[in-house]
Design a protein around this motif. Structure first.
Motif, mmCIF file in Angstrom:
data_model
loop_
_atom_site.group_PDB
_atom_site.id
_atom_site.type_symbol
_atom_site.label_atom_id
_atom_site.label_comp_id
_atom_site.label_asym_id
_atom_site.label_seq_id
_atom_site.Cartn_x
_atom_site.Cartn_y
_atom_site.Cartn_z
ATOM 1 N N GLY A 28 30.872 15.660 10.408
ATOM 2 C CA GLY A 28 30.044 14.511 10.048
ATOM 3 C C GLY A 28 30.298 14.004 8.650
ATOM 4 O O GLY A 28 30.231 12.801 8.386
ATOM 5 N N ALA A 29 30.571 14.920 7.721
ATOM 6 C CA ALA A 29 30.874 14.543 6.335
ATOM 7 C C ALA A 29 32.177 15.219 5.952
ATOM 8 O O ALA A 29 32.192 16.344 5.458
ATOM 9 N N LYS A 30 33.274 14.535 6.217
ATOM 10 C CA LYS A 30 34.596 15.056 5.878
ATOM 11 C C LYS A 30 35.171 14.201 4.759
ATOM 12 O O LYS A 30 35.403 12.996 4.935
ATOM 13 N N TYR A 31 35.394 14.843 3.635
ATOM 14 C CA TYR A 31 35.821 14.120 2.439
ATOM 15 C C TYR A 31 37.343 14.051 2.334
ATOM 16 O O TYR A 31 38.058 14.951 2.782
ATOM 17 N N ALA A 32 37.836 12.965 1.730
ATOM 18 C CA ALA A 32 39.260 12.831 1.405
ATOM 19 C C ALA A 32 39.533 13.732 0.213
ATOM 20 O O ALA A 32 39.405 13.332 -0.937
ATOM 21 N N SER A 33 39.906 14.964 0.506
ATOM 22 C CA SER A 33 39.914 16.025 -0.498
ATOM 23 C C SER A 33 41.323 16.487 -0.854
ATOM 24 O O SER A 33 42.229 16.474 -0.016
ATOM 25 N N SER A 34 41.475 16.941 -2.081
ATOM 26 C CA SER A 34 42.737 17.537 -2.527
ATOM 27 C C SER A 34 42.871 18.982 -2.070
ATOM 28 O O SER A 34 43.919 19.602 -2.285
ATOM 29 N N PHE A 35 41.842 19.525 -1.427
ATOM 30 C CA PHE A 35 41.846 20.930 -1.024
ATOM 31 C C PHE A 35 42.444 21.170 0.362
ATOM 32 O O PHE A 35 42.376 22.287 0.871
ATOM 33 N N TYR A 36 43.031 20.136 0.972
ATOM 34 C CA TYR A 36 43.600 20.287 2.310
ATOM 35 C C TYR A 36 45.102 20.607 2.296
ATOM 36 O O TYR A 36 45.707 20.751 3.358
ATOM 37 N N GLY A 37 45.712 20.691 1.125
ATOM 38 C CA GLY A 37 47.162 20.823 1.037
ATOM 39 C C GLY A 37 47.756 21.949 1.863
ATOM 40 O O GLY A 37 48.677 21.716 2.662
ATOM 41 N N PRO A 38 47.281 23.188 1.721
ATOM 42 C CA PRO A 38 47.872 24.278 2.509
ATOM 43 C C PRO A 38 47.724 24.074 4.021
ATOM 44 O O PRO A 38 48.622 24.416 4.784
ATOM 45 N N PHE A 39 46.597 23.497 4.444
ATOM 46 C CA PHE A 39 46.414 23.218 5.877
ATOM 47 C C PHE A 39 47.493 22.258 6.369
ATOM 48 O O PHE A 39 48.045 22.439 7.465
ATOM 49 N N ARG A 40 47.787 21.240 5.573
ATOM 50 C CA ARG A 40 48.785 20.258 6.013
ATOM 51 C C ARG A 40 50.168 20.881 6.108
ATOM 52 O O ARG A 40 50.984 20.467 6.933
ATOM 53 N N ASP A 41 50.435 21.892 5.277
ATOM 54 C CA ASP A 41 51.669 22.669 5.447
ATOM 55 C C ASP A 41 51.621 23.440 6.759
ATOM 56 O O ASP A 41 52.593 23.443 7.525
ATOM 57 N N ALA A 42 50.501 24.090 7.005
ATOM 58 C CA ALA A 42 50.365 24.941 8.191
ATOM 59 C C ALA A 42 50.458 24.141 9.480
ATOM 60 O O ALA A 42 51.082 24.572 10.453
ATOM 61 N N ALA A 43 49.819 22.981 9.500
ATOM 62 C CA ALA A 43 49.733 22.178 10.726
ATOM 63 C C ALA A 43 50.752 21.051 10.771
ATOM 64 O O ALA A 43 50.786 20.293 11.744
ATOM 65 N N GLU A 44 51.559 20.923 9.729
ATOM 66 C CA GLU A 44 52.547 19.842 9.638
ATOM 67 C C GLU A 44 51.887 18.493 9.887
ATOM 68 O O GLU A 44 52.341 17.700 10.720
ATOM 69 N N SER A 45 50.816 18.227 9.157
ATOM 70 C CA SER A 45 50.012 17.036 9.426
ATOM 71 C C SER A 45 49.843 16.118 8.219
ATOM 72 O O SER A 45 48.922 15.306 8.180
ATOM 73 N N ALA A 46 50.707 16.237 7.229
ATOM 74 C CA ALA A 46 50.603 15.352 6.061
ATOM 75 C C ALA A 46 50.985 13.925 6.451
ATOM 76 O O ALA A 46 51.899 13.722 7.266
ATOM 77 N N PRO A 47 50.284 12.902 5.901
ATOM 78 C CA PRO A 47 50.642 11.514 6.205
ATOM 79 C C PRO A 47 52.080 11.205 5.806
ATOM 80 O O PRO A 47 52.531 11.604 4.733
ATOM 81 N N LYS A 48 52.791 10.489 6.690
ATOM 82 C CA LYS A 48 54.209 10.181 6.441
ATOM 83 C C LYS A 48 54.502 8.684 6.456
ATOM 84 O O LYS A 48 55.646 8.277 6.296
ATOM 85 N N SER A 49 53.490 7.846 6.642
ATOM 86 C CA SER A 49 53.712 6.403 6.711
ATOM 87 C C SER A 49 53.580 5.788 5.323
ATOM 88 O O SER A 49 53.434 6.484 4.316
ATOM 89 N N GLU A 50 53.613 4.472 5.272
ATOM 90 C CA GLU A 50 53.393 3.756 4.012
ATOM 91 C C GLU A 50 51.977 3.967 3.503
ATOM 92 O O GLU A 50 51.698 3.792 2.320
ATOM 93 N N ILE A 51 51.066 4.329 4.398
ATOM 94 C CA ILE A 51 49.698 4.671 3.996
ATOM 95 C C ILE A 51 49.724 6.130 3.589
ATOM 96 O O ILE A 51 49.778 7.026 4.433
ATOM 97 N N LYS A 52 49.685 6.397 2.297
ATOM 98 C CA LYS A 52 49.994 7.718 1.772
ATOM 99 C C LYS A 52 48.832 8.702 1.818
ATOM 100 O O LYS A 52 49.023 9.896 1.620
ATOM 101 N N ASP A 53 47.611 8.209 2.035
ATOM 102 C CA ASP A 53 46.472 9.115 2.056
ATOM 103 C C ASP A 53 45.497 8.672 3.139
ATOM 104 O O ASP A 53 45.760 7.721 3.881
#
Length: 326
Positions: free
Chosen positions: A195-220
């Motif tokens: 319900g309250a999911k913030y655009a956080s800098s603390f997701y970095g390791p998860f994005r490595d684990a799940a290979e889910s970092a944004p890759k388009s021109e929309i960077k975040d």
């Protein structure tokens, strides 16, 4: 006369007697990463998350047996598929990575372990975003994404999942998922909404684990995940999700947003959970590896702090270890 609150801190027995917050195994949910490229008992350590692994759709069953035997009541699954495309088609494939994992786990463990499925597009899209993209206008689309999310939820429910957990932060997605589940004879499947999911800098390791970092021109993901400066907005988001049919609410991340957990718990008569995310995990692990903190003490203090703020349950990567400790 001197007031002496220290009397109630004199011994551990006294401190335990008057302790205001209790952490138990039933508070814990263990996140698991399922990698479609792995086979059998093969598992792969996640570099940025020490002691965390990706599992195969078969190997995750043994991990879940251990989790259940320890008394942890639930796992939440995240998939890494072989194939990604613009529309996240592998996310709603009836033979997709999470669908296979759900069936395997439930076939072995039945009702002995709750299986929650994170419901989102980001791990399955070639562009790494949680919604479809309009490249012409450089925009993540909201309403056009809802049918895709509904397909994913139905496929997870058909596979035997216990709880659907939409994490995408698209407007109206809880209502869309509730309608889709109900229309497909899954009225008993609860929705645990981020319900309250913030655009956080603390997701970095998860994005490595799940290979889910944004890759388009929309960077975040700041156009759909929440602004960390805001708290009233979180209450509006949670209220809307409850109105649309959410049965449980998650606040993510946990430690920078303890105030949000507290406010939500005070304002809504619904279970409020917290996700102690990958960055929070890796910070403590890194500090421990360097000898800067006592690892076990820091973990226990962290989880008690989240409980004290009002969380009914905590998704965290220490769940197995803390179950043993408890």
């Amino acid at each position: 006369m001197i007031k002496r609150p220290r009397r109630l801190r004199n011994t551990k027995k006294i401190r335990d007697l008057v302790g205001e917050t209790t952490l138990i195994k039933n508070d814990l949910i263990m996140p698991l990463f399922i990698d479609e490229t792995l086979k059998g008992s093969e598992k792969k350590e996640i570099t940025s998350m020490p002691n965390q692994y990706r599992f195969s759709t078969e190997g995750v069953v043994e991990e879940c047996k251990e989790i259940a035997d320890l008394g942890v009541p639930a796992v939440i699954l995240f998939g890494i598929p072989k194939y990604k495309d613009e529309i996240a088609s592998s996310a709603y494939d009836e033979n997709g990575v999470i669908q296979k994992a759900i069936r395997n786990i439930k076939a072995e463990l039945g009702n002995d372990l709750l299986v929650i499925a994170d419901t989102c597009l980001c791990e399955y899209t070639s562009h790494g975003h949680c919604g479809l993209i309009d490249y012409k206008n450089n925009k993540v689309l909201n309403d056009e994404t809802l049918p895709i999310l509904s397909k994913i939820a139905i496929s997870y429910a058909n596979s035997g999942v216990d709880i659907i957990a939409p994490s995408d932060m698209m407007d109206g997605r809880v209502g869309a998922l509730r309608k889709a589940l109900d229309e497909n004879n899954h009225t008993d499947i609860p929705i645990m909404s981020y319900g309250a999911k913030y655009a956080s800098s603390f997701y970095g390791p998860f994005r490595d684990a799940a290979e889910s970092a944004p890759k388009s021109e929309i960077k975040d993901r700041k156009t759909y995940q929440m602004d960390y400066r805001n708290s009233n907005e979180a209450i509006r988001e949670i209220e809307l999700d409850i109105e649309e049919g959410a049965d449980l609410i998650l606040v993510k991340p946990a430690l920078p947003y303890l105030d949000i957990i507290k406010i939500a718990n005070d304002n809504f008569n619904i279970p409020i959970g917290a996700y102690c995310v990958s960055g929070e995990y890796s910070m403590i692990e890194a500090a421990s590896i360097n000898g800067w903190i006592n690892r076990t003490d820091a973990i226990i203090e962290t989880l008690h702090g989240i409980k004290r703020a009002g969380a009914s349950f905590i998704i965290n990567y220490w769940a197995k270890e803390i179950a043993k400790y408890l």
